[in-house]
Write a protein that holds these residues in place. Structure first.
Motif, PDB file in Angstrom:
ATOM      1  N   MET A  11      28.738  36.479   3.875  1.00 21.01           N
ATOM      2  CA  MET A  11      30.025  37.145   4.065  1.00 21.01           C
ATOM      3  C   MET A  11      31.122  36.110   4.273  1.00 21.01           C
ATOM      4  O   MET A  11      30.940  35.168   5.047  1.00 21.01           O
ATOM      5  CB  MET A  11      29.966  38.062   5.286  1.00 21.01           C
ATOM      6  N   PRO A  12      32.259  36.244   3.585  1.00 22.52           N
ATOM      7  CA  PRO A  12      33.373  35.320   3.812  1.00 22.52           C
ATOM      8  C   PRO A  12      33.916  35.468   5.234  1.00 22.52           C
ATOM      9  O   PRO A  12      33.905  36.566   5.798  1.00 22.52           O
ATOM     10  CB  PRO A  12      34.421  35.763   2.784  1.00 22.52           C
ATOM     11  N   THR A  13      34.362  34.374   5.785  1.00 21.80           N
ATOM     12  CA  THR A  13      34.959  34.388   7.118  1.00 21.80           C
ATOM     13  C   THR A  13      36.440  34.054   7.003  1.00 21.80           C
ATOM     14  O   THR A  13      36.807  33.024   6.430  1.00 21.80           O
ATOM     15  CB  THR A  13      34.263  33.375   8.039  1.00 21.80           C
ATOM     16  N   VAL A  14      37.280  34.922   7.543  1.00 22.20           N
ATOM     17  CA  VAL A  14      38.723  34.740   7.477  1.00 22.20           C
ATOM     18  C   VAL A  14      39.220  34.309   8.856  1.00 22.20           C
ATOM     19  O   VAL A  14      38.935  34.976   9.859  1.00 22.20           O
ATOM     20  CB  VAL A  14      39.429  36.050   7.057  1.00 22.20           C
ATOM     21  N   SER A  15      39.945  33.197   8.901  1.00 18.91           N
ATOM     22  CA  SER A  15      40.520  32.713  10.154  1.00 18.91           C
ATOM     23  C   SER A  15      41.985  33.126  10.232  1.00 18.91           C
ATOM     24  O   SER A  15      42.757  32.818   9.319  1.00 18.91           O
ATOM     25  CB  SER A  15      40.412  31.185  10.253  1.00 18.91           C
ATOM     26  N   VAL A  16      42.354  33.814  11.302  1.00 17.49           N
ATOM     27  CA  VAL A  16      43.747  34.232  11.496  1.00 17.49           C
ATOM     28  C   VAL A  16      44.191  33.862  12.909  1.00 17.49           C
ATOM     29  O   VAL A  16      43.384  33.856  13.847  1.00 17.49           O
ATOM     30  CB  VAL A  16      43.918  35.756  11.268  1.00 17.49           C
ATOM     31  N   LYS A  17      45.455  33.545  13.036  1.00 20.15           N
ATOM     32  CA  LYS A  17      46.012  33.255  14.357  1.00 20.15           C
ATOM     33  C   LYS A  17      46.133  34.558  15.145  1.00 20.15           C
ATOM     34  O   LYS A  17      46.731  35.519  14.667  1.00 20.15           O
ATOM     35  CB  LYS A  17      47.373  32.578  14.212  1.00 20.15           C
ATOM     36  N   ARG A  18      45.585  34.557  16.347  1.00 25.77           N
ATOM     37  CA  ARG A  18      45.538  35.793  17.132  1.00 25.77           C
ATOM     38  C   ARG A  18      46.918  36.367  17.391  1.00 25.77           C
ATOM     39  O   ARG A  18      47.158  37.570  17.177  1.00 25.77           O
ATOM     40  CB  ARG A  18      44.827  35.536  18.464  1.00 25.77           C
ATOM     41  N   ASP A  19      47.845  35.541  17.852  1.00 21.92           N
ATOM     42  CA  ASP A  19      49.182  36.039  18.204  1.00 21.92           C
ATOM     43  C   ASP A  19      49.916  36.566  16.969  1.00 21.92           C
ATOM     44  O   ASP A  19      50.624  37.571  17.042  1.00 21.92           O
ATOM     45  CB  ASP A  19      50.003  34.934  18.881  1.00 21.92           C
ATOM     46  N   LEU A  20      49.734  35.865  15.831  1.00 19.24           N
ATOM     47  CA  LEU A  20      50.364  36.307  14.580  1.00 19.24           C
ATOM     48  C   LEU A  20      49.771  37.640  14.130  1.00 19.24           C
ATOM     49  O   LEU A  20      50.490  38.530  13.655  1.00 19.24           O
ATOM     50  CB  LEU A  20      50.162  35.238  13.504  1.00 19.24           C
ATOM     51  N   LEU A  21      48.477  37.800  14.317  1.00 20.72           N
ATOM     52  CA  LEU A  21      47.798  39.044  13.961  1.00 20.72           C
ATOM     53  C   LEU A  21      48.292  40.203  14.819  1.00 20.72           C
ATOM     54  O   LEU A  21      48.618  41.283  14.305  1.00 20.72           O
ATOM     55  CB  LEU A  21      46.286  38.861  14.133  1.00 20.72           C
ATOM     56  N   PHE A  22      48.384  39.983  16.129  1.00 20.81           N
ATOM     57  CA  PHE A  22      48.821  41.049  17.030  1.00 20.81           C
ATOM     58  C   PHE A  22      50.276  41.431  16.771  1.00 20.81           C
ATOM     59  O   PHE A  22      50.658  42.601  16.858  1.00 20.81           O
ATOM     60  CB  PHE A  22      48.641  40.614  18.479  1.00 20.81           C
ATOM     61  N   ARG A  23      51.082  40.433  16.429  1.00 24.39           N
ATOM     62  CA  ARG A  23      52.489  40.719  16.126  1.00 24.39           C
ATOM     63  C   ARG A  23      52.599  41.600  14.883  1.00 24.39           C
ATOM     64  O   ARG A  23      53.393  42.534  14.832  1.00 24.39           O
ATOM     65  CB  ARG A  23      53.244  39.404  15.918  1.00 24.39           C
ATOM     66  N   ALA A  24      51.778  41.303  13.893  1.00 27.28           N
ATOM     67  CA  ALA A  24      51.793  42.104  12.661  1.00 27.28           C
ATOM     68  C   ALA A  24      51.249  43.516  12.906  1.00 27.28           C
ATOM     69  O   ALA A  24      51.692  44.481  12.285  1.00 27.28           O
ATOM     70  CB  ALA A  24      50.981  41.407  11.573  1.00 27.28           C
ATOM     71  N   LEU A  25      50.275  43.636  13.809  1.00 28.62           N
ATOM     72  CA  LEU A  25      49.705  44.946  14.120  1.00 28.62           C
ATOM     73  C   LEU A  25      50.611  45.774  15.031  1.00 28.62           C
ATOM     74  O   LEU A  25      50.420  46.987  15.166  1.00 28.62           O
ATOM     75  CB  LEU A  25      48.336  44.774  14.795  1.00 28.62           C
ATOM     76  N   GLY A  26      51.565  45.112  15.672  1.00 25.46           N
ATOM     77  CA  GLY A  26      52.511  45.837  16.527  1.00 25.46           C
ATOM     78  C   GLY A  26      52.008  46.106  17.926  1.00 25.46           C
ATOM     79  O   GLY A  26      52.643  46.865  18.682  1.00 25.46           O
ATOM     80  N   ARG A  27      50.916  45.491  18.333  1.00 26.03           N
ATOM     81  CA  ARG A  27      50.399  45.641  19.694  1.00 26.03           C
ATOM     82  C   ARG A  27      49.375  44.548  19.964  1.00 26.03           C
ATOM     83  O   ARG A  27      48.897  43.870  19.038  1.00 26.03           O
ATOM     84  CB  ARG A  27      49.766  47.010  19.920  1.00 26.03           C
ATOM     85  N   THR A  28      49.036  44.362  21.217  1.00 25.78           N
ATOM     86  CA  THR A  28      48.034  43.366  21.600  1.00 25.78           C
ATOM     87  C   THR A  28      46.739  44.062  21.978  1.00 25.78           C
ATOM     88  O   THR A  28      46.716  45.240  22.356  1.00 25.78           O
ATOM     89  CB  THR A  28      48.519  42.514  22.788  1.00 25.78           C
ATOM     90  N   TYR A  29      45.645  43.313  21.865  1.00 21.07           N
ATOM     91  CA  TYR A  29      44.318  43.800  22.219  1.00 21.07           C
ATOM     92  C   TYR A  29      43.634  42.751  23.092  1.00 21.07           C
ATOM     93  O   TYR A  29      43.934  41.546  23.003  1.00 21.07           O
ATOM     94  CB  TYR A  29      43.450  44.004  20.974  1.00 21.07           C
ATOM     95  N   THR A  30      42.730  43.206  23.934  1.00 23.98           N
ATOM     96  CA  THR A  30      41.829  42.246  24.566  1.00 23.98           C
ATOM     97  C   THR A  30      40.809  41.840  23.509  1.00 23.98           C
ATOM     98  O   THR A  30      40.663  42.507  22.465  1.00 23.98           O
ATOM     99  CB  THR A  30      41.103  42.865  25.772  1.00 23.98           C
ATOM    100  N   ASP A  31      40.094  40.759  23.767  1.00 19.06           N
ATOM    101  CA  ASP A  31      39.088  40.316  22.800  1.00 19.06           C
ATOM    102  C   ASP A  31      38.036  41.404  22.567  1.00 19.06           C
ATOM    103  O   ASP A  31      37.586  41.623  21.436  1.00 19.06           O
ATOM    104  CB  ASP A  31      38.407  39.037  23.294  1.00 19.06           C
ATOM    105  N   GLU A  32      37.655  42.111  23.640  1.00 19.62           N
ATOM    106  CA  GLU A  32      36.651  43.174  23.524  1.00 19.62           C
ATOM    107  C   GLU A  32      37.195  44.343  22.703  1.00 19.62           C
ATOM    108  O   GLU A  32      36.477  44.930  21.875  1.00 19.62           O
ATOM    109  CB  GLU A  32      36.225  43.660  24.912  1.00 19.62           C
ATOM    110  N   GLU A  33      38.456  44.703  22.921  1.00 24.02           N
ATOM    111  CA  GLU A  33      39.064  45.810  22.183  1.00 24.02           C
ATOM    112  C   GLU A  33      39.161  45.499  20.695  1.00 24.02           C
ATOM    113  O   GLU A  33      38.878  46.362  19.845  1.00 24.02           O
ATOM    114  CB  GLU A  33      40.456  46.120  22.733  1.00 24.02           C
ATOM    115  N   PHE A  34      39.550  44.265  20.376  1.00 23.57           N
ATOM    116  CA  PHE A  34      39.680  43.913  18.961  1.00 23.57           C
ATOM    117  C   PHE A  34      38.312  43.817  18.303  1.00 23.57           C
ATOM    118  O   PHE A  34      38.145  44.178  17.133  1.00 23.57           O
ATOM    119  CB  PHE A  34      40.444  42.600  18.790  1.00 23.57           C
ATOM    120  N   ASP A  35      37.311  43.344  19.045  1.00 24.19           N
ATOM    121  CA  ASP A  35      35.946  43.305  18.530  1.00 24.19           C
ATOM    122  C   ASP A  35      35.476  44.715  18.184  1.00 24.19           C
ATOM    123  O   ASP A  35      34.859  44.949  17.137  1.00 24.19           O
ATOM    124  CB  ASP A  35      35.016  42.681  19.576  1.00 24.19           C
TER     125      ASP A  35
END
Length: 536
Positions: free
Chosen positions: A1-25
């Motif tokens: 499976m390909p692995t995609v690396s994304v910056k966490r803060d940039l990802l949360f900004r694009a999603l419009g909210r923040t998550y804990t690591d457990e919530e995003f998992d």
């Protein structure tokens, strides 16, 4: 499976909210993905090269997300965000449109010289696109992920992107002798010939893996603009196409993913490709198609009881716009150009299962009464597999279908001499023929054959290695040596005619394991290595 690396803060900004690591998992799991690792550039360098090398590296938190290999639309930040937002019903699936330019359409002309090298090309224009550094990095990252995945390390498809403001169409895709190609590549200060570039890139950790694709060709493919400026030398410097079907998928994936940054969102300007035979094709295709699946089929296959309306809603959350039609049990699904992975009804059913949630499916016992038992042929295969590994051999499984190059060109044979079965309209260049003979039987019956082939290759012939392995396999099967005992013998195949070899093989029927083993065949052909082939 390909692995995609994304910056966490940039990802949360694009999603419009923040998550804990457990919530995003948990969110990733719900969407059919896996949060593989939480790390940073500094931590990665520290693990691989030591703490000293990691000094000054970025501490920005990175999420490494495992993506299914066929979900090309999720291989970058933009695709992930769009998929998750649609899944959580925060946005609707975008509608992608191909538009014609106000002025003259951009053209890419393919000459006859490229026909024997890399004969296909596709093109499109993202007009008035706005890139930040993060967007541009994501754009390049998507290209590299596609190169490693569907493009098969540029062997099938190589991608080139260019600043249209610095170039002038129409563009020409042709082929020339390496010594006749001269240009200044990116990040270089002087011109090089193609031969000089190939020698230079042999030490380049990134490009050296692609040199073999065209290295020994008499002509190299190259793309010029109308002023004679070299855009690229496919597939080494940027590139073009070796597999037309995959090329269209790659083009659709890139333009749909980043068209959100265009002045007119989700619109892509068409480009025209002129093939050597004079035919004109307009790209990108951005083709939508519709499929029909019965709701009761989805419920049966997944093991749930949902109404057709709920199933349509689940599929819509997976970027598959759906509605109930007809008798109320039919679901019409619109497949967008971003979902090249949707081929059959089973792919649609799988997406319905993901949206429903695998953890929400109730476990039930089968309604049929059966006593499970391992198929004898599989049982024997599994037992032999372990002993082959214990003898020091590595297992390799082959595809039923392969390319013409695999069974002809690479072996120095003419394709007509192989008697291979040809696929009339192959999906990809990798699966064009079957090296098995096709037979038609009047009776309806299936036959399951297994072949065990062992190959030993070294500086020395190593006949005793392959001989010993054969003896061990026969010992495990309780087949005695000696032709008079109805067992097995070893005879050199070199010099035997086809009829003599056939006769020899027919006389090696085994009575001890008649139900499974029908034939033993030892062919020593590799010099200085040896091989054994046993048929089941």
């Amino acid at each position: 499976m390909p692995t995609v690396s994304v910056k966490r803060d940039l990802l949360f900004r694009a999603l419009g909210r923040t998550y804990t690591d457990e919530e995003f998992d948990e969110l990733c799991f719900e969407f059919g993905l896996e949060l593989d690792e939480i790390t940073s550039e500094k931590e990665i360098i520290s693990k691989e090269q030591g703490n000293e090398k990691a000094q000054g590296a970025s501490d920005v938190v990175l999420y490494k997300i495992d993506v299914p290999a066929n979900r090309y639309d999720l291989l970058c930040l933009e695709g992930l965000v769009r998929g998750l937002q649609v899944f959580k019903e925060r946005i609707k699936t975008p509608v992608y449109k191909r538009v014609m330019p106000n002025g003259e359409i951009q053209k890419l002309i393919i000459t006859e010289e490229t026909a024997k090298i890399r004969p296909y090309a596709v093109a499109a224009v993202l007009r008035n696109i706005k890139f930040t550094k993060d967007r541009y990095d994501s754009f390049i990252e998507l290209q590299e992920k596609l190169h490693q995945n569907i493009c098969r390390k540029r062997a099938l498809v190589a991608i080139g992107t260019h600043d249209l403001d610095t170039l002038s169409g129409p563009f020409t895709y042709t082929a020339k002798k390496p010594s006749d190609i001269k240009f200044k590549p990116l990040n270089k200060t002087k011109e090089y010939t193609a031969c000089e570039l190939m020698n230079m890139y042999k030490t380049d950790n990134h490009l050296k893996h692609y040199l073999h694709i065209i290295e020994n060709k008499p002509l190299y493919p190259v793309i010029y603009d109308s002023n004679g400026v070299v855009l690229s030398m496919p597939p080494i410097i940027n590139g073009e196409i070796g597999d037309h079907c995959k090329a269209k998928i790659v083009l659709d994936t890139i333009v749909t993913t980043f068209s959100e940054y265009c002045e007119n969102q989700f619109t892509v300007e068409a480009a025209e490709v002129v093939f050597p035979n004079g035919k004109l094709h307009t790209f990108p295709e951005l083709a939508y198609r519709k499929e029909l699946v019965r709701a009761d089929l989805i419920n049966k296959k997944v093991g749930i009881r949902e109404t057709p309306e709920n199933l349509a809603k689940l599929l819509t959350r997976m970027c598959l716009k759906s509605q109930v039609i007809g008798d109320g049990n039919q679901i019409e699904i619109e497949i967008p150009p971003t979902r090249a992975d949707i081929i059959h009804a089973c792919d649609i059913i799988e997406d319905a299962a993901i949206a429903y949630g695998y953890n929400n499916i109730q476990m039930t016992l089968p309604k049929t009464y059966t006593i499970a038992n391992q198929f004898p042929l599989n049982k024997l295969t599994e037992l032999l597999r372990h002993d082959m590994a214990a003898a020091g051999f590595t297992e390799a499984l082959t595809f039923a279908l392969c390319s013409q190059e695999d069974i002809a060109d690479k072996l120095g044979l003419d394709i007509s001499a192989t008697k291979a079965v040809h696929i009339s309209n192959p999906k990809t260049a990798e699966f064009q023929v079957s090296d098995k003979k096709a037979k038609t039987y009047e009776d309806v019956g299936a036959r399951n054959y297994r072949h065990l082939c062992a190959v030993y290759y070294n500086k020395n012939p190593g006949f005793e290695i392959i001989h010993g392995l054969l003896d061990r396999v026969m010992q495990l099967l309780d087949v005695p040596p000696g032709e008079k005992k109805g067992g097995y013998v070893i005879k050199a195949s070199e010099g035997l005619s086809g009829s003599e070899l056939d006769s020899f093989l027919r006389n090696l029927a085994l009575s001890v394991v008649r139900e499974v083993w029908k034939l033993i065949q030892l062919i020593i052909t590799l010099i200085p290595g040896n091989s054994a082939d046993i048929g089941v």
